[in-house]
Design a protein around this motif. Structure first.
Motif, short mmCIF file in Angstrom:
data_model
loop_
_atom_site.label_atom_id
_atom_site.label_comp_id
_atom_site.label_asym_id
_atom_site.label_seq_id
_atom_site.Cartn_x
_atom_site.Cartn_y
_atom_site.Cartn_z
N ILE A 31 0.86 -1.19 0.00
CA ILE A 31 0.00 0.00 0.00
C ILE A 31 0.89 1.24 0.00
O ILE A 31 1.97 1.24 0.61
CB ILE A 31 -0.94 0.00 1.23
N SER A 32 0.46 2.27 -0.69
CA SER A 32 1.21 3.52 -0.72
C SER A 32 0.94 4.32 0.55
O SER A 32 -0.09 4.13 1.21
CB SER A 32 0.83 4.35 -1.95
N ASP A 33 1.84 5.24 0.86
CA ASP A 33 1.61 6.11 2.02
C ASP A 33 0.39 6.99 1.80
O ASP A 33 -0.33 7.31 2.76
CB ASP A 33 2.85 6.98 2.28
N GLU A 34 0.12 7.34 0.56
CA GLU A 34 -1.04 8.18 0.27
C GLU A 34 -2.34 7.43 0.58
O GLU A 34 -3.24 7.96 1.23
CB GLU A 34 -1.03 8.63 -1.20
N ASP A 35 -2.44 6.19 0.08
CA ASP A 35 -3.63 5.38 0.37
C ASP A 35 -3.75 5.09 1.86
O ASP A 35 -4.85 5.08 2.43
CB ASP A 35 -3.59 4.07 -0.40
N ALA A 36 -2.62 4.84 2.51
CA ALA A 36 -2.63 4.55 3.94
C ALA A 36 -3.14 5.76 4.73
O ALA A 36 -3.95 5.62 5.65
CB ALA A 36 -1.23 4.16 4.41
N LYS A 37 -2.67 6.93 4.36
CA LYS A 37 -3.11 8.15 5.04
C LYS A 37 -4.61 8.36 4.86
O LYS A 37 -5.32 8.74 5.80
CB LYS A 37 -2.33 9.34 4.49
N ARG A 38 -5.10 8.06 3.66
CA ARG A 38 -6.53 8.21 3.40
C ARG A 38 -7.35 7.24 4.25
O ARG A 38 -8.39 7.61 4.81
CB ARG A 38 -6.80 7.96 1.90
N LEU A 39 -6.89 6.00 4.36
CA LEU A 39 -7.60 5.00 5.14
C LEU A 39 -7.60 5.35 6.64
O LEU A 39 -8.59 5.16 7.34
CB LEU A 39 -6.99 3.62 4.94
N ILE A 40 -6.49 5.84 7.11
CA ILE A 40 -6.41 6.23 8.52
C ILE A 40 -7.41 7.34 8.82
O ILE A 40 -8.13 7.32 9.83
CB ILE A 40 -4.97 6.65 8.90
N HIS A 41 -7.46 8.32 7.93
CA HIS A 41 -8.42 9.43 8.12
C HIS A 41 -9.86 8.94 8.00
O HIS A 41 -10.75 9.41 8.73
CB HIS A 41 -8.16 10.52 7.09
N LYS A 42 -10.09 7.97 7.12
CA LYS A 42 -11.44 7.43 6.95
C LYS A 42 -11.93 6.73 8.21
O LYS A 42 -13.08 6.92 8.64
CB LYS A 42 -11.44 6.44 5.77
N HIS A 43 -11.07 5.93 8.81
CA HIS A 43 -11.50 5.12 9.96
C HIS A 43 -11.25 5.80 11.31
O HIS A 43 -11.91 5.47 12.29
CB HIS A 43 -10.79 3.76 9.93
N PHE A 44 -10.30 6.74 11.34
CA PHE A 44 -10.01 7.46 12.59
C PHE A 44 -9.91 8.95 12.30
O PHE A 44 -8.83 9.55 12.41
CB PHE A 44 -8.70 6.94 13.21
N PRO A 45 -11.02 9.58 11.91
CA PRO A 45 -11.00 10.98 11.49
C PRO A 45 -10.61 11.96 12.61
O PRO A 45 -10.14 13.06 12.32
CB PRO A 45 -12.44 11.24 11.02
N LYS A 46 -10.76 11.54 13.85
CA LYS A 46 -10.45 12.44 14.97
C LYS A 46 -9.14 12.08 15.66
O LYS A 46 -8.87 12.56 16.76
CB LYS A 46 -11.59 12.40 15.99
N LEU A 47 -8.32 11.26 15.01
CA LEU A 47 -7.06 10.83 15.62
C LEU A 47 -6.15 12.02 15.91
O LEU A 47 -5.87 12.83 15.02
CB LEU A 47 -6.34 9.85 14.69
N GLN A 48 -5.68 12.13 17.16
CA GLN A 48 -4.82 13.24 17.56
C GLN A 48 -3.35 12.83 17.67
O GLN A 48 -2.47 13.68 17.61
CB GLN A 48 -5.28 13.77 18.93
N ALA A 49 -3.09 11.53 17.81
CA ALA A 49 -1.71 11.06 17.99
C ALA A 49 -0.89 11.26 16.73
O ALA A 49 -1.42 11.29 15.61
CB ALA A 49 -1.72 9.59 18.38
N ASP A 50 0.43 11.39 16.91
CA ASP A 50 1.34 11.55 15.78
C ASP A 50 1.46 10.28 14.96
O ASP A 50 1.80 10.32 13.77
CB ASP A 50 2.74 11.95 16.27
#
Length: 350
Positions: A31-50
């Motif tokens: 998986i690309s970092d771009e797709d990974a970043k999109r998935l993280i935002h999709k499933h954890f939109p309020k994530l505050q951790a680095d």
């Protein structure tokens, strides 16, 4: 070029008897970092951790459905493989490889035929503690991994003493070479420079066998720059550098061919790689599920749900099984002896 991101869990070096971490494994995701970043935002939109970390996320029950949904997304839409092994079972297999098999080899017997070493290791794992005496098998395995690490005469003698202190006549096929004969060929194999009980090699070999099948062509690997993964990194580089043309059948569904399609490996900071963070989530959930199902400790996610999302070819496990007929069918006609000898000759440390 396609890139697989890798992360590991449960690595304790040569010590495979660590009671706090009985399982070891790793996950690889293309998986690309771009797709990974999109998935993280999709499933954890309020994530505050680095950084996305399974251990931190799983502590909150509200995150459990999100973690399962994220895993389902990855397994459905991306090339993934996860490997999990019971480290005590793996140590028993190594014990048979070094403290038993050389004796049989010297007498012209193929100890690995049809995977009988896996069946014997499973029997030792399940019945060994009762058959051999309370605590005797554990002490024997502790002496074995110390002898594999130290290579000293004292450690080898302690191993023989530990073997003879067991009720070894209950299972002479496994304990006889050391307890009865102090077989010099076994002691020599244990003392061979470069061989150890570090499981990183076995974990990587299993992951690579699947990545080689999944990859459409040449590919590369990225992983976290942690000290634990440095061993994995060095092993991957040796795999990449091996150019001899050869194929080995490892089981009914697995084989490995050199030269690999794997072209390069790089260490990255996981904080800047969302893709590596997703590999952490995958292996974290799988290791926790294994602990739960084997009764080690109760996990936070439902273990059955975690494993049910995997297709058969996405999950590799090295776990004991007393279904000996199934073991024989699965490993019938494999080249276990040839694989071990070849890898020892070409990939063990100098």
């Amino acid at each position: 070029m396609e890139c697989f991101r890798i992360d590991e869990s449960g690595y304790t070096g040569f010590d495979l008897l660590n009671p706090d971490q009985p399982f070891q494994g790793a996950s690889a995701i293309a998986i690309s970092d771009e797709d990974a970043k999109r998935l993280i935002h999709k499933h954890f939109p309020k994530l505050q951790a680095d950084e996305l970390k399974y251990r931190a996320l799983a502590q909150r029950p509200a995150n459990h459905p999100r973690l399962l949904a994220l895993q389902q997304d990855l397994l459905t839409n991306y090339k993934c493989v996860t490997y999990v092994c019971d480290k005590r079972y793996l140590l028993l297999l190594m014990f048979l490889d070094y403290a038993v098999e050389p004796f049989y080899h010297a007498h012209g017997i193929n100890f690995y035929a049809d995977g009988q070493n896996y069946s014997l290791a499973s029997l030792l794992h399940v019945a060994g503690p009762k058959l051999l005496g309370k605590g005797a098998l554990h002490r024997l395995l502790g002496c074995f991994q110390r002898a594999m690490k130290e290579k000293s005469q004292v450690a080898l003698e302690d191993l023989i003493v530990a073997a003879r202190a067991t009720r070894w006549r209950e299972l002479p096929e496994a304990l006889g070479p050391l307890a009865q004969f102090a077989a010099p060929e076994c002691l020599q194999a244990i003392a061979t420079p470069g061989v150890s009980t570090d499981a990183a090699f076995i974990v990587l070999q299993s992951l690579i066998s699947r990545m080689e099948v999944m990859a459409g062509g040449p590919y590369r690997v990225e992983h976290d720059q942690s000290k634990k993964l440095l061993t994995y990194h060095n092993l991957l580089q040796r795999f990449i550098g091996h150019q001899e043309e050869i194929t080995f059948k490892q089981s009914e569904i697995a084989s490995i061919t050199f030269p690999l399609k794997l072209q390069s490996v790089a260490q990255v900071d996981s904080k800047t790689s969302p893709a590596v963070q997703l590999a952490d989530v995958m292996i974290g959930a799988a290791i926790e599920a294994a602990n739960t199902l084997m009764g080690q400790r109760k996990g936070r996610l439902d273990a059955q749900q975690v494993l049910a999302q995997y297709a058969d070819d996405q999950l590799i496990h090295m776990l004991p099984s007393v279904n000996f007929q199934a073991q024989k069918r699965f490993r019938q006609g494999t080249q276990a002896e040839e694989v071990i000898n070849y890898f020892a000759a070409n990939f063990q440390k100098p």
